[in-house]
Design an enzyme around this catalytic site. Structure first.
Site, PDB file in Angstrom:
ATOM      1  N   GLU A  12       0.837  -1.226   0.104  1.00 21.76           N
ATOM      2  CA  GLU A  12       0.125  -0.066   0.064  1.00 21.76           C
ATOM      3  C   GLU A  12       0.921   1.375  -0.076  1.00 21.76           C
ATOM      4  O   GLU A  12       1.903   1.269   0.559  1.00 21.76           O
ATOM      5  CB  GLU A  12      -0.838   0.020   1.397  1.00 21.76           C
ATOM      6  CG  GLU A  12      -1.694   1.204   1.332  1.00 21.76           C
ATOM      7  CD  GLU A  12      -2.621   0.919   2.682  1.00 21.76           C
ATOM      8  OE1 GLU A  12      -3.262  -0.347   2.958  1.00 21.76           O
ATOM      9  OE2 GLU A  12      -3.016   2.070   3.160  1.00 21.76           O
ATOM     10  N   ASP A  60       0.575   5.318   0.570  1.00 19.51           N
ATOM     11  CA  ASP A  60      -0.676   6.166   1.051  1.00 19.51           C
ATOM     12  C   ASP A  60      -0.425   7.636   1.165  1.00 19.51           C
ATOM     13  O   ASP A  60       0.678   8.209   1.585  1.00 19.51           O
ATOM     14  CB  ASP A  60      -0.943   6.066   2.678  1.00 19.51           C
ATOM     15  CG  ASP A  60      -1.461   4.636   3.055  1.00 19.51           C
ATOM     16  OD1 ASP A  60      -2.326   4.106   2.106  1.00 19.51           O
ATOM     17  OD2 ASP A  60      -1.325   4.212   4.003  1.00 19.51           O
ATOM     18  N   GLU A 110      -2.818  10.739   2.975  1.00 19.18           N
ATOM     19  CA  GLU A 110      -3.779  11.077   3.898  1.00 19.18           C
ATOM     20  C   GLU A 110      -3.772  12.606   4.221  1.00 19.18           C
ATOM     21  O   GLU A 110      -2.790  13.036   4.922  1.00 19.18           O
ATOM     22  CB  GLU A 110      -3.760  10.114   5.049  1.00 19.18           C
ATOM     23  CG  GLU A 110      -4.388   8.708   4.634  1.00 19.18           C
ATOM     24  CD  GLU A 110      -4.609   7.965   6.132  1.00 19.18           C
ATOM     25  OE1 GLU A 110      -5.406   7.135   5.955  1.00 19.18           O
ATOM     26  OE2 GLU A 110      -3.827   8.088   6.967  1.00 19.18           O
ATOM     27  N   HIS A 148      -0.434  13.337   5.462  1.00 25.74           N
ATOM     28  CA  HIS A 148       0.497  12.007   6.245  1.00 25.74           C
ATOM     29  C   HIS A 148       0.782  10.767   5.062  1.00 25.74           C
ATOM     30  O   HIS A 148      -0.223  10.799   4.381  1.00 25.74           O
ATOM     31  CB  HIS A 148      -0.679  11.525   7.205  1.00 25.74           C
ATOM     32  CG  HIS A 148      -0.524  10.329   8.238  1.00 25.74           C
ATOM     33  ND1 HIS A 148       0.068  10.095   9.058  1.00 25.74           N
ATOM     34  CD2 HIS A 148      -0.595   8.837   7.509  1.00 25.74           C
ATOM     35  CE1 HIS A 148       0.289   8.759   9.451  1.00 25.74           C
ATOM     36  NE2 HIS A 148      -0.028   8.215   8.531  1.00 25.74           N
ATOM     37  N   THR A 149       1.738  10.261   5.269  1.00 21.08           N
ATOM     38  CA  THR A 149       2.037   9.298   4.126  1.00 21.08           C
ATOM     39  C   THR A 149       2.570   8.103   4.873  1.00 21.08           C
ATOM     40  O   THR A 149       3.003   8.267   5.865  1.00 21.08           O
ATOM     41  CB  THR A 149       3.237   9.843   3.015  1.00 21.08           C
ATOM     42  OG1 THR A 149       4.505   9.863   3.723  1.00 21.08           O
ATOM     43  CG2 THR A 149       2.907  10.984   2.482  1.00 21.08           C
ATOM     44  N   GLU A 152       5.675   5.908   8.603  1.00 20.38           N
ATOM     45  CA  GLU A 152       4.971   7.342   8.466  1.00 20.38           C
ATOM     46  C   GLU A 152       5.938   8.479   8.319  1.00 20.38           C
ATOM     47  O   GLU A 152       6.953   8.463   8.868  1.00 20.38           O
ATOM     48  CB  GLU A 152       4.119   7.549   9.632  1.00 20.38           C
ATOM     49  CG  GLU A 152       2.900   6.574   9.891  1.00 20.38           C
ATOM     50  CD  GLU A 152       3.496   5.200  10.533  1.00 20.38           C
ATOM     51  OE1 GLU A 152       4.745   5.055  10.910  1.00 20.38           O
ATOM     52  OE2 GLU A 152       2.500   4.371  10.929  1.00 20.38           O
ATOM     53  N   TRP A 189      -8.572  11.046  16.159  1.00 16.52           N
ATOM     54  CA  TRP A 189      -7.025  10.961  16.370  1.00 16.52           C
ATOM     55  C   TRP A 189      -6.537  12.154  15.186  1.00 16.52           C
ATOM     56  O   TRP A 189      -5.437  12.805  15.211  1.00 16.52           O
ATOM     57  CB  TRP A 189      -6.382   9.752  16.108  1.00 16.52           C
ATOM     58  CG  TRP A 189      -6.692   9.256  14.799  1.00 16.52           C
ATOM     59  CD1 TRP A 189      -7.795   8.285  14.509  1.00 16.52           C
ATOM     60  CD2 TRP A 189      -6.353   9.405  13.254  1.00 16.52           C
ATOM     61  NE1 TRP A 189      -7.893   7.980  13.342  1.00 16.52           N
ATOM     62  CE2 TRP A 189      -7.128   8.438  12.576  1.00 16.52           C
ATOM     63  CE3 TRP A 189      -5.103   9.969  12.793  1.00 16.52           C
ATOM     64  CZ2 TRP A 189      -6.702   8.402  11.233  1.00 16.52           C
ATOM     65  CZ3 TRP A 189      -4.826  10.114  11.546  1.00 16.52           C
ATOM     66  CH2 TRP A 189      -5.564   9.200  10.722  1.00 16.52           C
ATOM     67  N   GLY A 191      -4.236  15.209  17.134  1.00 16.14           N
ATOM     68  CA  GLY A 191      -4.079  13.948  18.064  1.00 16.14           C
ATOM     69  C   GLY A 191      -5.525  13.835  18.846  1.00 16.14           C
ATOM     70  O   GLY A 191      -5.756  13.153  19.644  1.00 16.14           O
ATOM     71  N   ARG A 215      10.274   5.621  19.342  1.00 22.10           N
ATOM     72  CA  ARG A 215       9.308   4.223  18.749  1.00 22.10           C
ATOM     73  C   ARG A 215      10.505   3.279  18.436  1.00 22.10           C
ATOM     74  O   ARG A 215       9.767   2.195  18.477  1.00 22.10           O
ATOM     75  CB  ARG A 215       8.939   4.906  17.402  1.00 22.10           C
ATOM     76  CG  ARG A 215       7.702   4.181  17.074  1.00 22.10           C
ATOM     77  CD  ARG A 215       6.878   4.899  15.853  1.00 22.10           C
ATOM     78  NE  ARG A 215       6.380   4.194  15.022  1.00 22.10           N
ATOM     79  CZ  ARG A 215       5.699   4.469  13.824  1.00 22.10           C
ATOM     80  NH1 ARG A 215       6.082   5.811  13.450  1.00 22.10           N
ATOM     81  NH2 ARG A 215       5.291   3.632  13.108  1.00 22.10           N
TER      82      ARG A 215
END
Ligand SMILES: *[C@@H]1O[C@H](CO)[C@@H](O)[C@H](O)[C@H]1NC(C)=O
Length: 291
Positions: free
Chosen positions: A109, A111, A113, A126-127, A138, A203, A207, A279
């Site tokens: 995928e 994306d 967004e 947002h990718t 992201e 979200w 956020g 993360r």
């Protein structure tokens, strides 16, 4: 005299050829930008509309439902340009997704967004890129224009060597084929083009702090002038191109493209998974250091 007649005949013939060629080219272009021909509405119970003889598509969202469409064909590689005008005004909580995706648990995928915001506050682009079912890649950007004032072109280039996302022809992100280094790359599962407008007030905006203002509904995003240069995937032939110009299949970033992408990263990128140490305490995914 005889010679002249011959010549006139010849140039008439050439003229006919030229006209024929122009007609073919035009009909290709017209056909390429007709939503009725290449896309179908998939959900939203009348909230998605193809109008103006197929030249314009609009999606809308109200409290009861969003809406969406997808390409009729599946593609294995392509360059897809879509002009989109995003939900204007107070679009907080809304998400306009525009992506290509295969199906199944190990899907690929790519994306885009667009996360809405309060009037005057910036959208977030947002990718993400999934390969064999795994995303977590992201990157987020602000745009250098107001995406609700006019149509802008959002493009996905996907060929065997690379994936590049473009905004108005400016590359914002690249995911190279690094299969030789053990990183999966989408190259065998056909993908469809999808877009949808939906509510994600939990979200999407700051956020989830800013909720959707339903008194502004219905929210509407518009699409026009898409251009598909892509290999149509079908069972008979694995890949047959609908376009005569195949240069996109070999396209990569040149020095100018690299410099433009650097400019975007420096000035407009607001999140990059490749720098999010919280993360990935055990180390970043391998493509982060290789590209
Ligand atoms: C909305 O605007 C705020 C304030 O400028 C900003 O922090 C945020 O990134 C913007 N976008 C979204 C989708 O929250």
């Amino acid at each position: 005299m005889v010679l002249m007649r011959k010549m006139t005949k010849k140039s008439n013939y050439e003229l006919l050829l030229l006209i024929g060629f122009v007609l073919i080219t035009i009909s290709y272009v017209v056909a390429a930008a007709n939503f009725n021909q290449d896309f179908e509405v998939t959900w939203g119970d009348g909230r998605a509309k193809i109008v103006d003889g197929g030249r314009l598509l609009s999606l809308s969202l109200d409290k009861a439902s969003g809406s969406g469409f997808r390409s009729k064909n599946e593609y294995l590689f392509g360059k897809i340009d879509m002009q989109i005008k995003l939900v204007p005004g107070n679009s907080a909580g809304t998400v306009t997704a525009y992506y290509v995706s295969s199906v199944g648990s190990a899907h690929d995928e790519i994306d885009f967004e667009f996360l809405g915001n309060l009037s005057g506050d910036p959208y977030i682009l947002h990718t993400n890129i999934f390969t064999q079912g795994k995303g977590n890649r992201e990157q987020q950007f602000y745009l250098w224009f107001d995406p609700t004032k006019d149509f802008h072109t959002y493009s996905i280039l996907w060929n065997p060597q690379t994936i590049i996302l473009y905004v108005d022809g400016t590359p914002i992100r690249e995911f190279k084929n690094l299969e030789s280094r053990g990183i999966p790359f989408p190259k065998s599962q056909a993908m469809r083009i999808y877009s949808s407008l939906w509510d994600a007030e939990d979200w999407a905006t700051r956020g989830g702090l800013v909720k959707t203002d339903w008194s502004q509904a219905p929210f509407t995003a518009s699409y026009r002038d898409f251009n598909l240069q892509a290999c149509v995937f079908s069972t008979s032939s694995s890949c047959s191109s609908s376009s005569s110009d195949q240069s996109w299949l070999k396209q990569s970033l040149d020095a100018t493209g690299e410099a433009r992408m650097k400019w975007v990263k420096k000035n407009y990128m607001i999140y990059n998974y490749c720098t999010d140490t919280k993360r990935f305490p055990q180390g970043f995914p391998p493509e982060c250091s290789l590209s």
